[in-house]
Design a protein around this motif. Structure first.
Motif, PDB file in Angstrom:
ATOM      1  N   THR A  35       0.825  -1.210   0.000  1.00  0.00           N
ATOM      2  CA  THR A  35       0.000   0.000   0.000  1.00  0.00           C
ATOM      3  C   THR A  35       0.858   1.259   0.000  1.00  0.00           C
ATOM      4  OG1 THR A  35      -1.749  -1.166   1.201  1.00  0.00           O
ATOM      5  CG2 THR A  35      -1.827   1.240   1.206  1.00  0.00           C
ATOM      6  N   THR A  36       1.873   1.272   0.885  1.00  0.00           N
ATOM      7  CA  THR A  36       2.746   2.446   0.981  1.00  0.00           C
ATOM      8  C   THR A  36       3.618   2.568  -0.259  1.00  0.00           C
ATOM      9  OG1 THR A  36       2.815   2.089   3.372  1.00  0.00           O
ATOM     10  CG2 THR A  36       4.390   3.652   2.450  1.00  0.00           C
ATOM     11  N   GLY A  37       4.112   1.429  -0.748  1.00  0.00           N
ATOM     12  CA  GLY A  37       4.941   1.451  -1.946  1.00  0.00           C
ATOM     13  C   GLY A  37       4.180   1.943  -3.163  1.00  0.00           C
ATOM     14  N   PHE A  38       2.909   1.594  -3.236  1.00  0.00           N
ATOM     15  CA  PHE A  38       2.065   2.062  -4.334  1.00  0.00           C
ATOM     16  C   PHE A  38       1.962   3.590  -4.296  1.00  0.00           C
ATOM     17  CE2 PHE A  38      -1.965   3.024  -6.406  1.00  0.00           C
ATOM     18  CZ  PHE A  38      -1.888   2.246  -7.555  1.00  0.00           C
ATOM     19  N   TRP A  39       1.770   4.142  -3.087  1.00  0.00           N
ATOM     20  CA  TRP A  39       1.669   5.598  -2.946  1.00  0.00           C
ATOM     21  C   TRP A  39       2.983   6.283  -3.318  1.00  0.00           C
ATOM     22  CZ3 TRP A  39       4.179   9.260   0.074  1.00  0.00           C
ATOM     23  CH2 TRP A  39       3.584  10.517   0.110  1.00  0.00           C
ATOM     24  N   LEU A  40       4.110   5.719  -2.868  1.00  0.00           N
ATOM     25  CA  LEU A  40       5.415   6.308  -3.186  1.00  0.00           C
ATOM     26  C   LEU A  40       5.687   6.251  -4.687  1.00  0.00           C
ATOM     27  CD1 LEU A  40       7.577   4.834  -0.278  1.00  0.00           C
ATOM     28  CD2 LEU A  40       6.907   7.225  -0.583  1.00  0.00           C
ATOM     29  N   SER A  41       5.308   5.137  -5.312  1.00  0.00           N
ATOM     30  CA  SER A  41       5.513   4.996  -6.751  1.00  0.00           C
ATOM     31  C   SER A  41       4.708   6.029  -7.518  1.00  0.00           C
ATOM     32  CB  SER A  41       5.124   3.580  -7.190  1.00  0.00           C
ATOM     33  OG  SER A  41       5.237   3.442  -8.588  1.00  0.00           O
ATOM     34  N   ARG A  42       3.466   6.262  -7.089  1.00  0.00           N
ATOM     35  CA  ARG A  42       2.625   7.262  -7.747  1.00  0.00           C
ATOM     36  C   ARG A  42       3.227   8.656  -7.629  1.00  0.00           C
ATOM     37  NH1 ARG A  42      -3.590   6.925  -6.256  1.00  0.00           N
ATOM     38  NH2 ARG A  42      -3.527   8.688  -7.700  1.00  0.00           N
ATOM     39  N   ASN A  43       4.007   8.883  -6.566  1.00  0.00           N
ATOM     40  CA  ASN A  43       4.650  10.188  -6.372  1.00  0.00           C
ATOM     41  C   ASN A  43       6.089  10.193  -6.889  1.00  0.00           C
ATOM     42  OD1 ASN A  43       2.838  12.145  -4.551  1.00  0.00           O
ATOM     43  ND2 ASN A  43       2.443  10.022  -3.926  1.00  0.00           N
ATOM     44  N   ARG A  44       6.409   9.198  -7.712  1.00  0.00           N
ATOM     45  CA  ARG A  44       7.678   9.137  -8.434  1.00  0.00           C
ATOM     46  C   ARG A  44       8.899   9.069  -7.525  1.00  0.00           C
ATOM     47  NH1 ARG A  44       6.891  12.760 -13.951  1.00  0.00           N
ATOM     48  NH2 ARG A  44       4.771  12.010 -14.400  1.00  0.00           N
ATOM     49  N   VAL A  45       8.760   8.390  -6.415  1.00  0.00           N
ATOM     50  CA  VAL A  45       9.906   8.128  -5.542  1.00  0.00           C
ATOM     51  C   VAL A  45      10.541   6.820  -6.005  1.00  0.00           C
ATOM     52  CG1 VAL A  45      10.669   7.673  -3.187  1.00  0.00           C
ATOM     53  CG2 VAL A  45       8.813   9.299  -3.608  1.00  0.00           C
ATOM     54  N   SER A  46      11.833   6.826  -6.280  1.00  0.00           N
ATOM     55  CA  SER A  46      12.494   5.638  -6.828  1.00  0.00           C
ATOM     56  C   SER A  46      12.871   4.656  -5.718  1.00  0.00           C
ATOM     57  CB  SER A  46      13.758   6.049  -7.590  1.00  0.00           C
ATOM     58  OG  SER A  46      14.770   6.457  -6.686  1.00  0.00           O
ATOM     59  N   PRO A  47      13.017   3.369  -6.067  1.00  0.00           N
ATOM     60  CA  PRO A  47      13.448   2.377  -5.072  1.00  0.00           C
ATOM     61  C   PRO A  47      14.802   2.710  -4.460  1.00  0.00           C
ATOM     62  CG  PRO A  47      12.608   1.295  -7.045  1.00  0.00           C
ATOM     63  CD  PRO A  47      12.712   2.745  -7.363  1.00  0.00           C
ATOM     64  N   MET A  48      15.737   3.194  -5.285  1.00  0.00           N
ATOM     65  CA  MET A  48      17.072   3.534  -4.794  1.00  0.00           C
ATOM     66  C   MET A  48      17.005   4.650  -3.756  1.00  0.00           C
ATOM     67  SD  MET A  48      19.968   2.130  -6.335  1.00  0.00           S
ATOM     68  CE  MET A  48      20.341   1.079  -7.738  1.00  0.00           C
ATOM     69  N   THR A  49      16.101   5.595  -3.971  1.00  0.00           N
ATOM     70  CA  THR A  49      15.940   6.693  -3.019  1.00  0.00           C
ATOM     71  C   THR A  49      15.473   6.168  -1.672  1.00  0.00           C
ATOM     72  OG1 THR A  49      15.419   8.281  -4.777  1.00  0.00           O
ATOM     73  CG2 THR A  49      14.714   8.851  -2.544  1.00  0.00           C
ATOM     74  N   VAL A  50      14.525   5.244  -1.700  1.00  0.00           N
ATOM     75  CA  VAL A  50      14.015   4.664  -0.449  1.00  0.00           C
ATOM     76  C   VAL A  50      15.115   3.884   0.261  1.00  0.00           C
ATOM     77  CG1 VAL A  50      12.302   3.128   0.571  1.00  0.00           C
ATOM     78  CG2 VAL A  50      11.685   4.539  -1.400  1.00  0.00           C
ATOM     79  N   THR A  51      15.892   3.101  -0.494  1.00  0.00           N
ATOM     80  CA  THR A  51      16.990   2.333   0.096  1.00  0.00           C
ATOM     81  C   THR A  51      18.018   3.247   0.740  1.00  0.00           C
ATOM     82  OG1 THR A  51      16.732   0.579  -1.564  1.00  0.00           O
ATOM     83  CG2 THR A  51      18.801   0.644  -0.367  1.00  0.00           C
ATOM     84  N   THR A  52      18.369   4.315   0.031  1.00  0.00           N
ATOM     85  CA  THR A  52      19.360   5.256   0.553  1.00  0.00           C
ATOM     86  C   THR A  52      18.856   5.950   1.811  1.00  0.00           C
ATOM     87  OG1 THR A  52      20.235   5.642  -1.677  1.00  0.00           O
ATOM     88  CG2 THR A  52      20.754   7.290   0.000  1.00  0.00           C
ATOM     89  N   CYS A  53      17.603   6.341   1.814  1.00  0.00           N
ATOM     90  CA  CYS A  53      17.030   6.974   3.017  1.00  0.00           C
ATOM     91  C   CYS A  53      17.066   6.015   4.203  1.00  0.00           C
ATOM     92  CB  CYS A  53      15.596   7.419   2.742  1.00  0.00           C
ATOM     93  SG  CYS A  53      15.441   8.848   1.665  1.00  0.00           S
ATOM     94  N   GLY A  54      16.720   4.748   3.948  1.00  0.00           N
ATOM     95  CA  GLY A  54      16.764   3.756   5.016  1.00  0.00           C
ATOM     96  C   GLY A  54      18.172   3.564   5.554  1.00  0.00           C
ATOM     97  N   LEU A  55      19.170   3.558   4.669  1.00  0.00           N
ATOM     98  CA  LEU A  55      20.558   3.398   5.084  1.00  0.00           C
ATOM     99  C   LEU A  55      21.014   4.585   5.930  1.00  0.00           C
ATOM    100  CD1 LEU A  55      23.291   1.995   5.048  1.00  0.00           C
ATOM    101  CD2 LEU A  55      23.733   3.038   2.808  1.00  0.00           C
ATOM    102  N   LEU A  56      20.666   5.785   5.496  1.00  0.00           N
ATOM    103  CA  LEU A  56      21.058   6.983   6.243  1.00  0.00           C
ATOM    104  C   LEU A  56      20.422   6.996   7.635  1.00  0.00           C
ATOM    105  CD1 LEU A  56      20.891   9.687   3.424  1.00  0.00           C
ATOM    106  CD2 LEU A  56      22.933   8.650   4.442  1.00  0.00           C
ATOM    107  N   ILE A  57      19.187   6.532   7.710  1.00  0.00           N
ATOM    108  CA  ILE A  57      18.519   6.451   9.013  1.00  0.00           C
ATOM    109  C   ILE A  57      19.253   5.458   9.910  1.00  0.00           C
ATOM    110  CG2 ILE A  57      16.403   5.794  10.214  1.00  0.00           C
ATOM    111  CD1 ILE A  57      14.877   6.760   7.707  1.00  0.00           C
ATOM    112  N   CYS A  58      19.653   4.327   9.339  1.00  0.00           N
ATOM    113  CA  CYS A  58      20.410   3.320  10.105  1.00  0.00           C
ATOM    114  C   CYS A  58      21.712   3.913  10.646  1.00  0.00           C
ATOM    115  CB  CYS A  58      20.732   2.118   9.229  1.00  0.00           C
ATOM    116  SG  CYS A  58      19.345   1.005   8.914  1.00  0.00           S
TER     117      CYS A  58
END
Length: 209
Positions: A35-58
């Motif tokens: 559900t969340t991924g569908f919303w992010l995809s509709r707003n043109r957020v790329s998978p790499m961007t999500v991965t990078t954000c998760g890494l920075l948070i870690c």
């Protein structure tokens, strides 16, 4: 992409494991990611961007330990949420790539090292933290080599998978904010990794013999 279409695509990327037939917890987790991924995809957020954000948070988790263990725990849970979303965005948007798969795996290992470093900064013995990290690395290495040798991608869902590590990291930091037992979270981490490695080893032996 409908939920059923997503589940089929997700299953194809995870060794045929169908989330629709999983436990309520796993099914709910995957469906929330969809559900969340569908919303992010509709707003043109790329998978790499999500991965990078998760890494920075870690990477921010150990930095938060001197400020607040509860803040560090919150960052772990936020990173865990992001971890399930990059794959969801990739599937929903049709942007699954081999490069993204490798990048996601590397980011996962680096992120887990940051969580373990947080335990060390909170007072856990360095040797125990190193042991916990080594066994979880071995868990992933054995699976990767088994897949290269012909085993299906997952083989078996063990008690030592990444969601377990995220849960121990997050709740462990909360526990350390309440009681002074810095050795406990990495001990639980290591124990579950040993158990998961044993489960995986049995499956690998059966799959490759």
């Amino acid at each position: 992409m409908t939920w059923d279409e997503y589940a089929v695509a997700w299953s194809g990327l995870h060794g045929g494991f169908d989330p629709r037939r999983a436990s309520p917890v796993v099914r709910g987790w995957v469906r929330t990611a969809y559900t969340t991924g569908f919303w992010l995809s509709r707003n043109r957020v790329s998978p790499m961007t999500v991965t990078t954000c998760g890494l920075l948070i870690c990477l921010g988790v150990p930095a938060a330990v001197p400020l607040s263990l509860l803040l560090a725990a919150a960052l772990v849970l936020l990173a865990a949420a992001a971890d399930g979303l990059d794959g969801a965005v990739a599937v929903v948007s049709g942007r699954v790539t081999r490069t993204g798969f490798v990048y996601d795996s590397v980011a996962d290992r680096v992120g887990e090292a940051a969580w373990l470093a947080a335990f060390w900064l909170a007072g856990a013995p360095g040797w125990l933290v190193t042991l916990a990290g080594s066994v979880s690395w071995l868990h992933e290495y054995v699976r990767a080599r088994a897949v290269a040798a012909g085993m299906s991608e997952i083989g078996v869902v063990t008690v030592g998978e990444r969601p377990t590590r995220a849960l121990i990291a997050g709740l462990g930091l909360v526990l350390l904010a309440l009681i002074d037992l810095p050795w406990l979270p990495p001990t639980l981490w290591a124990a579950l990794q040993f158990a998961g490695l044993a489960q995986l080893s049995v499956t690998v032996h059966r799959a490759l013999r």
